[in-house]
Design an enzyme around this catalytic site. Structure first.
Site, PDB file in Angstrom:
ATOM      1  N   LEU A 146      24.653  51.280  41.151  1.00 43.32           N
ATOM      2  CA  LEU A 146      24.398  50.053  40.416  1.00 43.32           C
ATOM      3  C   LEU A 146      24.658  50.397  38.956  1.00 43.32           C
ATOM      4  CD1 LEU A 146      21.085  48.615  41.952  1.00 43.32           C
ATOM      5  CD2 LEU A 146      23.350  47.554  42.035  1.00 43.32           C
ATOM      6  N   ASP A 147      25.418  49.552  38.247  1.00 43.86           N
ATOM      7  CA  ASP A 147      25.718  49.887  36.859  1.00 43.86           C
ATOM      8  C   ASP A 147      24.442  49.842  36.020  1.00 43.86           C
ATOM      9  OD1 ASP A 147      25.443  47.225  35.440  1.00 43.86           O
ATOM     10  OD2 ASP A 147      26.953  46.675  36.916  1.00 43.86           O
ATOM     11  N   ARG A 148      24.527  50.366  34.815  1.00 47.49           N
ATOM     12  CA  ARG A 148      23.341  50.593  33.996  1.00 47.49           C
ATOM     13  C   ARG A 148      22.504  49.334  33.787  1.00 47.49           C
ATOM     14  NH1 ARG A 148      24.294  52.758  28.045  1.00 47.49           N
ATOM     15  NH2 ARG A 148      24.968  50.588  27.821  1.00 47.49           N
TER      16      ARG A 148
ATOM     17  N   SER B 198      22.373  46.664  35.731  1.00 45.80           N
ATOM     18  CA  SER B 198      21.979  45.993  36.973  1.00 45.80           C
ATOM     19  C   SER B 198      20.662  46.558  37.496  1.00 45.80           C
ATOM     20  CB  SER B 198      23.078  46.137  38.022  1.00 45.80           C
ATOM     21  OG  SER B 198      24.243  45.452  37.610  1.00 45.80           O
TER      22      SER B 198
ATOM     23  N   ARG C 269      30.038  41.464  39.060  1.00 51.55           N
ATOM     24  CA  ARG C 269      30.219  41.002  37.683  1.00 51.55           C
ATOM     25  C   ARG C 269      31.661  40.551  37.440  1.00 51.55           C
ATOM     26  NH1 ARG C 269      25.990  42.221  34.275  1.00 51.55           N
ATOM     27  NH2 ARG C 269      24.421  43.656  35.126  1.00 51.55           N
TER      28      ARG C 269
END
Length: 235
Positions: A102-104, A106, A186
């Site tokens: 999960l990106d930072r 999220s 996204r």
């Protein structure tokens, strides 16, 4: 622990997937008690298994953890540019790896395991493990027409992407995807003109985030682990 096939051991120990382990064995890079190994060979805890000269530790008990990742944490074990990483929130477990990312910015459900084969199957597109996301956008609730467009598919720079399902929800939508490319949700929402303001992952396969508080983790129950194994054909 009882004896198991060599390729299964290498997968459980996190050395490689079973298919990759078979390649290593065929290439003669695997030795058992000093002898070149062969496919299908069975090994036990007392055998010395080496891959390219490095000893393979007998796998510990299969462990799967669920974390409610908060915003601001990077999905990595070590990164000089990351202020905080998800592993700071977890217990020290040898061989523990994140199942996907999960990106930072999220939030939500992130799984971790010390089982290499389970990790491989949960992240490989071939197995199509579903992931459910709740998104809030800068333009509010997605119209039905935009949801239909996401299900039909949108063009991204690394190829077309589509949601398995999408339904409007207050301030955004709930989407289900069968793959997990980098920042895919996204980018998909950006492509249809609805930039994401907040993203929360609710589910991975049969495992739900539920009421797990942000920053907290829990160990999956034996029943949940069995459901995950069934999901990827590892019963």
């Amino acid at each position: 622990m009882k004896a198991m096939r060599l390729q299964a051991l290498l997968a459980r120990a996190g050395v490689a997937s079973r298919r990759q382990a078979e390649v290593l064995i065929r290439q003669g890079l695997v030795r058992v008690n000093g002898e070149v190994a062969h496919l299908g060979q069975k090994v036990g805890p007392d055998d010395l298994v080496e891959v390219a000269g490095r000893r393979v530790e007998w796998p510990r008990e299969r462990l799967v953890l669920a974390l409610h990742k908060p915003r601001g944490y990077t999905t990595t074990r070590s990164d000089p540019h990351a202020r905080r990483t998800v592993f700071e929130l977890l217990p020290e477990v040898p061989g523990l790896q994140a199942v996907g990312r999960l990106d930072r910015e999220s939030e939500g459900l992130l799984l971790f395991t010390n089982d290499g084969e389970l990790l491989f199957r949960l992240t490989h597109p071939r197995y199509g493990v579903k992931k459910v996301y709740r998104v809030w956008t800068e333009r509010g609730t997605l119209p039905e027409a935009v949801c239909r467009k996401l299900v039909e598919g949108v063009a991204l720079e690394d190829g077309p992407a589509r949601a398995l399902s999408c339904r409007p929800a207050q301030g955004g939508a709930i989407l289900t995807l069968g793959e997990g490319r980098k920042r895919e949700v996204r980018r998909m929402l950006q492509a249809v003109g609805y930039p994401v303001k907040r993203l929360l992952r609710l589910q991975v396969g049969p495992i739900r985030l539920g009421n797990l508080p942000p920053g907290r983790w829990r160990r999956l129950s034996p029943e949940e682990v069995q459901a995950l194994l069934k999901e990827v054909g590892l019963e």
